[in-house]
Motif scaffolding. Structure first.
Motif, PDB file in Angstrom:
ATOM      1  N   ASP A 175       0.818  -1.210   0.000  1.00 46.07           N
ATOM      2  CA  ASP A 175       0.000   0.000   0.000  1.00 46.07           C
ATOM      3  C   ASP A 175       0.855   1.266   0.000  1.00 46.07           C
ATOM      4  OD1 ASP A 175      -2.693   1.086  -0.007  1.00 46.07           O
ATOM      5  OD2 ASP A 175      -2.229   1.887   1.968  1.00 46.07           O
ATOM      6  N   SER A 176       1.850   1.278  -0.869  1.00 47.31           N
ATOM      7  CA  SER A 176       2.724   2.431  -0.991  1.00 47.31           C
ATOM      8  C   SER A 176       3.250   2.471  -2.423  1.00 47.31           C
ATOM      9  CB  SER A 176       3.870   2.343   0.029  1.00 47.31           C
ATOM     10  OG  SER A 176       4.628   1.156  -0.154  1.00 47.31           O
ATOM     11  N   ARG A 177       4.220   3.309  -2.683  1.00 49.50           N
ATOM     12  CA  ARG A 177       4.882   3.362  -3.982  1.00 49.50           C
ATOM     13  C   ARG A 177       6.345   3.674  -3.747  1.00 49.50           C
ATOM     14  NH1 ARG A 177       4.003   8.825  -7.327  1.00 49.50           N
ATOM     15  NH2 ARG A 177       6.031   8.144  -8.038  1.00 49.50           N
ATOM     16  N   LEU A 178       7.178   3.440  -4.755  1.00 53.10           N
ATOM     17  CA  LEU A 178       8.577   3.840  -4.618  1.00 53.10           C
ATOM     18  C   LEU A 178       8.652   5.339  -4.350  1.00 53.10           C
ATOM     19  CD1 LEU A 178      10.817   2.027  -7.276  1.00 53.10           C
ATOM     20  CD2 LEU A 178      11.008   1.913  -4.794  1.00 53.10           C
ATOM     21  N   ALA A 179       9.429   5.727  -3.370  1.00 51.98           N
ATOM     22  CA  ALA A 179       9.610   7.146  -3.078  1.00 51.98           C
ATOM     23  C   ALA A 179      10.416   7.811  -4.183  1.00 51.98           C
ATOM     24  CB  ALA A 179      10.331   7.306  -1.746  1.00 51.98           C
ATOM     25  N   SER A 180      10.177   9.083  -4.393  1.00 51.18           N
ATOM     26  CA  SER A 180      11.024   9.867  -5.291  1.00 51.18           C
ATOM     27  C   SER A 180      12.275  10.289  -4.529  1.00 51.18           C
ATOM     28  CB  SER A 180      10.274  11.098  -5.790  1.00 51.18           C
ATOM     29  OG  SER A 180      10.048  12.004  -4.717  1.00 51.18           O
ATOM     30  N   TYR A 181      13.278  10.762  -5.280  1.00 44.94           N
ATOM     31  CA  TYR A 181      14.475  11.249  -4.602  1.00 44.94           C
ATOM     32  C   TYR A 181      14.132  12.432  -3.698  1.00 44.94           C
ATOM     33  CZ  TYR A 181      18.931  13.390  -3.583  1.00 44.94           C
ATOM     34  OH  TYR A 181      19.998  13.934  -2.921  1.00 44.94           O
ATOM     35  N   GLY A 182      13.246  13.324  -4.183  1.00 44.68           N
ATOM     36  CA  GLY A 182      12.851  14.469  -3.378  1.00 44.68           C
ATOM     37  C   GLY A 182      12.199  14.063  -2.074  1.00 44.68           C
ATOM     38  N   GLN A 183      11.366  13.018  -2.123  1.00 43.43           N
ATOM     39  CA  GLN A 183      10.716  12.526  -0.905  1.00 43.43           C
ATOM     40  C   GLN A 183      11.745  11.930   0.054  1.00 43.43           C
ATOM     41  OE1 GLN A 183       7.967   9.933  -2.859  1.00 43.43           O
ATOM     42  NE2 GLN A 183       6.306  11.426  -2.837  1.00 43.43           N
ATOM     43  N   LEU A 184      12.711  11.192  -0.492  1.00 37.90           N
ATOM     44  CA  LEU A 184      13.758  10.621   0.360  1.00 37.90           C
ATOM     45  C   LEU A 184      14.596  11.723   0.996  1.00 37.90           C
ATOM     46  CD1 LEU A 184      15.261   8.126   1.426  1.00 37.90           C
ATOM     47  CD2 LEU A 184      16.712   8.229  -0.624  1.00 37.90           C
ATOM     48  N   ALA A 197      21.310   0.728   1.173  1.00 38.43           N
ATOM     49  CA  ALA A 197      20.945   1.489  -0.022  1.00 38.43           C
ATOM     50  C   ALA A 197      19.670   0.932  -0.633  1.00 38.43           C
ATOM     51  CB  ALA A 197      22.082   1.449  -1.038  1.00 38.43           C
ATOM     52  N   GLY A 198      18.850   1.823  -1.199  1.00 40.50           N
ATOM     53  CA  GLY A 198      17.591   1.387  -1.788  1.00 40.50           C
ATOM     54  C   GLY A 198      17.234   2.172  -3.040  1.00 40.50           C
ATOM     55  N   TRP A 199      16.412   1.533  -3.873  1.00 41.47           N
ATOM     56  CA  TRP A 199      15.913   2.156  -5.098  1.00 41.47           C
ATOM     57  C   TRP A 199      14.945   3.294  -4.769  1.00 41.47           C
ATOM     58  CZ3 TRP A 199      17.922   0.839  -9.687  1.00 41.47           C
ATOM     59  CH2 TRP A 199      18.464  -0.442  -9.868  1.00 41.47           C
ATOM     60  N   VAL A 200      14.938   4.324  -5.627  1.00 46.65           N
ATOM     61  CA  VAL A 200      13.884   5.332  -5.614  1.00 46.65           C
ATOM     62  C   VAL A 200      13.268   5.393  -7.011  1.00 46.65           C
ATOM     63  CG1 VAL A 200      14.919   6.679  -3.749  1.00 46.65           C
ATOM     64  CG2 VAL A 200      15.472   7.238  -6.135  1.00 46.65           C
ATOM     65  N   MET A 201      12.177   6.155  -7.145  1.00 48.98           N
ATOM     66  CA  MET A 201      11.368   6.141  -8.360  1.00 48.98           C
ATOM     67  C   MET A 201      12.160   6.453  -9.624  1.00 48.98           C
ATOM     68  SD  MET A 201       8.455   5.596  -9.738  1.00 48.98           S
ATOM     69  CE  MET A 201       7.347   5.483  -8.332  1.00 48.98           C
ATOM     70  N   GLU A 202      13.161   7.337  -9.528  1.00 49.14           N
ATOM     71  CA  GLU A 202      13.911   7.749 -10.709  1.00 49.14           C
ATOM     72  C   GLU A 202      14.845   6.669 -11.234  1.00 49.14           C
ATOM     73  OE1 GLU A 202      12.810  11.489  -8.439  1.00 49.14           O
ATOM     74  OE2 GLU A 202      13.412   9.440  -7.974  1.00 49.14           O
ATOM     75  N   GLY A 203      14.955   5.539 -10.534  1.00 50.33           N
ATOM     76  CA  GLY A 203      15.854   4.481 -10.968  1.00 50.33           C
ATOM     77  C   GLY A 203      17.259   4.631 -10.432  1.00 50.33           C
ATOM     78  N   THR A 204      17.453   5.547  -9.484  1.00 52.15           N
ATOM     79  CA  THR A 204      18.743   5.721  -8.834  1.00 52.15           C
ATOM     80  C   THR A 204      18.710   5.053  -7.457  1.00 52.15           C
ATOM     81  OG1 THR A 204      18.001   7.900  -8.069  1.00 52.15           O
ATOM     82  CG2 THR A 204      19.354   7.823 -10.063  1.00 52.15           C
ATOM     83  N   VAL A 205      19.871   4.942  -6.830  1.00 52.99           N
ATOM     84  CA  VAL A 205      19.998   4.217  -5.559  1.00 52.99           C
ATOM     85  C   VAL A 205      20.704   5.118  -4.549  1.00 52.99           C
ATOM     86  CG1 VAL A 205      21.022   2.209  -4.429  1.00 52.99           C
ATOM     87  CG2 VAL A 205      20.050   1.982  -6.722  1.00 52.99           C
TER      88      VAL A 205
END
Length: 345
Positions: A175-184, A197-205
């Motif tokens: 019940d969530s989505r990948l966070a964006s870098y801005g959210q992280l 380390a973890g993935w974010v929405m933009e495909g970066t880690v």
């Protein structure tokens, strides 16, 4: 700039039945000319929560002849814009899944503001209101930002098991989505400290560090959101940073000494479902859920939310959702966190 653009007719009755309109984003645009037809909004950042109704402002100074206004959502990760709504001031037509929840506010004849109902997690992002008037096209951009919570997520098999697409799916299942870098980054400024380390929405880690320490890159590195950059979305494996917002419903605890199967059935017996990880984080963030009791969750993990740290809650010093990991599902030791779409009296 090379563009791939499917143009709609000026006559809204002949607008094509298409799910989206795609356009490659510009590189480094020149300084924009002063707006002639559109008012510059006082703020370009609009806050909301999941499930709310929100309006993105777009006001015309004047009404040129034979004009259209087109609303679209910019998807930088996919290098495209997705059209939501087109109007000629009299009639309008909507497109795609988001279009089914979109309408024009129309508080007066110059008002082309977009209203989105039942805001979803995927609605967050950049939107564009474009006035199309022959050679004098102009536009404004606004950012829709959801109030929410970012949390790190990994599987029961341990850390670094997700490729990008698996990480995206894992967040959706909770019940969530990948966070964006801005959210992280925002979560880091609010105290998120995590070594893995973890993935974010933009495909970066990335991984956010508040307290520099040896296992997390060393004591000499300054605090910050440390980056591994863009990685191979199929081959490289990391954890995930998920983002959740407010939920329509309630998370509550049922006390007991249950295994996972019994816990799941206890929620069903109460006409509820076993809570997902994102729902527990949302309840902790937005409803100040605070319990010392470990409880089963949908993914087989056992967690408990603490808003007021105290000695008899394990001596924990920081508010957070704390985890016991993934114990054997046969273990009869924990209660369960349930989620109900109806509030209990």
């Amino acid at each position: 700039m090379h563009q791939i653009l499917i143009l709609a007719s000026l006559c809204l009755s002949s607008l094509p039945e298409i799910p989206a309109i795609y356009q490659k984003p510009t590189g480094n645009p020149a300084t924009p000319a002063p707006l002639q037809y559109l008012l510059q909004p006082m703020t370009k950042l609009v806050h909301t929560q999941r499930g709310a109704t929100v309006t993105l402002p777009c006001i015309l100074r004047t009404l040129p002849q034979n004009y259209k206004v087109r609303w679209s959502k910019v998807e930088p990760a996919e290098y495209m814009e997705v059209v939501i709504l087109i109007t000629n001031g009299v009639h309008h037509k909507t497109y795609g899944p988001l279009g089914s929840r979109a309408s024009l506010r129309r508080s007066h004849r110059y008002d082309a503001s977009l209203t989105i109902s039942d805001v979803a997690l995927d609605d967050e992002g950049r939107y564009r209101c474009q006035l199309i008037n022959g050679l004098e096209d102009e536009s404004i951009s606004l950012v829709l930002q959801l109030d929410g919570i970012v949390f790190p997520y990994q599987t029961s098999q341990g850390r670094y098991k997700f490729n990008y697409f698996e990480a995206k799916k894992a967040c959706q299942e909770q019940d969530s989505r990948l966070a964006s870098y801005g959210q992280l980054y925002k979560a880091w400024t609010e105290g998120l400290d995590w070594c893995n380390a973890g993935w974010v929405m933009e495909g970066t880690v990335h991984y956010p560090i508040i307290n520099s320490r040896e296992p997390c890159g060393g004591r000499l590195l300054l605090p910050g959101v440390r980056s591994y950059g863009a990685r191979d979305k199929l081959k490289d494996r990391f954890d995930a940073f998920c983002f959740s917002s407010a939920v329509k419903g309630r998370v509550y605890f049922i006390r007991g000494h249950m295994n996972f199967k019994e816990a799941t059935q206890a929620c069903r017996n109460d006409r509820a479902a076993i809570a997902k990880v994102g729902q527990l984080y949302a309840a902790w963030k937005f409803s100040q859920l605070d319990r010392c009791d470990g409880g089963w969750l949908d993914d087989g993990s056992v967690r408990f939310p603490i808003n007021i740290p105290r000695a008899h809650c394990g001596g924990l010093t920081n508010p957070s959702v704390h985890s016991f990991g993934f114990p054997s599902k046969l273990r009869k030791k924990y209660g369960v966190y349930c989620f109900s779409v109806k509030y209990r009296g």
